[in-house]
Design an enzyme around this catalytic site. Sequence first.
Site, PDB file in Angstrom:
ATOM      1  N   HIS A   1       0.804  -1.222   0.000  1.00 24.15           N
ATOM      2  CA  HIS A   1       0.000   0.000   0.000  1.00 24.15           C
ATOM      3  C   HIS A   1       0.840   1.275   0.000  1.00 24.15           C
ATOM      4  O   HIS A   1       0.315   2.359  -0.242  1.00 24.15           O
ATOM      5  CB  HIS A   1      -0.966   0.032   1.185  1.00 24.15           C
ATOM      6  N   GLY A   2       2.113   1.190   0.302  1.00 17.83           N
ATOM      7  CA  GLY A   2       2.897   2.419   0.379  1.00 17.83           C
ATOM      8  C   GLY A   2       4.312   2.108   0.807  1.00 17.83           C
ATOM      9  O   GLY A   2       4.784   0.978   0.675  1.00 17.83           O
TER      10      GLY A   2
END
Lengths: 482, 140
Positions: free
Chosen positions: A405-406
């Site tokens: 996600h990041g």
Amino acid sequence: MSNLKHGFHRLDAWRWEIPRQGAMRVPGMIYASEKMLPQIASDKASQQVANVAQLPGIAGKSLAMPDIHWGYGFPVGGVAAMDLESGVISPGGVGYDISCGVRLLRSDLQWPDVNLSLARLMDALFQNIPSGVGSSGPIHLNNNDMRRVLELGAPWAIKQGYGWSQDVDTIEDAGFLTQADPSLVSNRAIERGSNQLGTLGSGNHFLEVQRVDEIYDERIAGVFGLFQNQIVILIHTGSRGCGYQICDDFLQVMQRAGGKYQIKLPDRQLASVPLASPEGKNYFAAMCAGANFARANRQVITHGVRQGFEKIFGRSAQDLGLGVVYDVCHNIAKIEDHDIGGEKKKLCVHRKGATRAFPAGHPEVPVKYRNVGQPVIVPGSMGTASYVLVGTEKAMQESYGTTCHGAGRRMSRTQAAKQIEGKKLEQDLRTQGILVRTANYKGLAEEAPFAYKDVAEVVTVCHEAGISRKVARLRPLGVVKG
Amino acid sequence: MPGKFEPVPHTSEIGLKITAPTLNSFFETAARGCLSLLLNKNDLSGGRRARRRIFLTAGSLEELLVQWLNEIVFWAQARRFVPESFKLQLSAENYSLQAEAMGRLYKELALLREIKSATYHDLRIIRRSKIITAVVVFDV
């Protein structure tokens, strides 16, 4: 040669197993490069993967993405799928910021079109989109309106004039979860969210104007509407105080109900109840309501972005091509069909700091993308790139259709703020050609790029492991930071 | 011995170690620690005097502490009420807290950070004869 590195059993260059032991019902598996392992082993994140593996009804393995770091209960980057009949649901597996996620907007503009206007554009966006600690927006909702937002999500906002009808075509779940039940959301959660619709918040939430600086897959990028040197806008935020309170309310319920169901847990923050229990069903429905707030929030912010561009460029947002590429969240529990041992089963997939990544042909992928797969948007930290990926069949087979996600934090906020002052960081970023707009310089320092892992490495792991594929890289030009 | 609080490192959130000689003092110190994360007292001005009362019950002391701290967070962030002094009546036997907080209500409040919630992460209130300690992790 030993296959054990830093306590993890090597399955291949990108997959590291935590063997089943003690009270673990299943093994754990972390997607990572060997280079990442010392940092992963140094905090308690891998222990949290093992803790999640103890939850009743867990299917397959307890997973973690390469942006894994220590959270509470579940690690950030944690993924766990639960059998609907025998499994549990855990608010810790979703997080306080229910349906925190990202939305990517495209435009027909290219870098030379915005170069001379960038400073004014960033001023306009900073003015239009409230950001910062406890930020409240111009929309103040009464109790009834809040409950409509919780029921209808992004479509509610569009109906009020905050967007275009076609926006929902490229939002996860068409912008709202039908299982939401606003009556299960407390008055306190309503109050906390009632003046926060259309706001970024603070912490790691942001809005970035970016340039597409590398295309890895021309065909898929074309389908997503992306091209080299294009100006795009990335929005990262979630359900604000409303979602935080829903999580808190139900953690209290579950603390008390856990004893009733005799669920023994290694960590109180993993408080869970059976999915099929009244408490489990209620949490799921309230969580869906919180998710709808988050989708409506990003929709109203989109409207603010479009207005900002219209003001600076003197053309309509339609004319500028400011459409939604995709909106997808990374903190949620979803009921999904997955193949387990050749049999299709409905599972409740918890993704906490992990993004859904469905492949080509999946019915939940927007029609216009169904031939190529679902866009996955991975924000980097300030000053570093973000990425657009695409979902894969491998992800469906192995990670319940999930990818990273990041960047994931590698340093505490206190430590980051000790190493650099906000104003100095702003100056450094300006030297790199990145304009920052913020009212909270202490918060800015806490979000310094060096406090995060290397997002390029995180994305490479997912790409090489086959659970998503790189499509484009996006470079920041301007940041609005809460 | 007065209670004290100090920050504890955490990769993504913020931790506070709370130490105090009595349970009442422990809960008051925890509240002050939470407020120190939310705002800088020196930045506050104006405000009108106000009072808040709350009665909380829980299944454990840890649960009671989390509820109490989340009440502080809610007062400050949602209602712009900043407590300055407390009268607390705690029962460790039935895990209840009767609290009266005297402070100020502000039209606007400049906060240092947003706290989503006090969490249960690794939370254990350790009670020895003259000292009570715990580390509370806040999701920010």
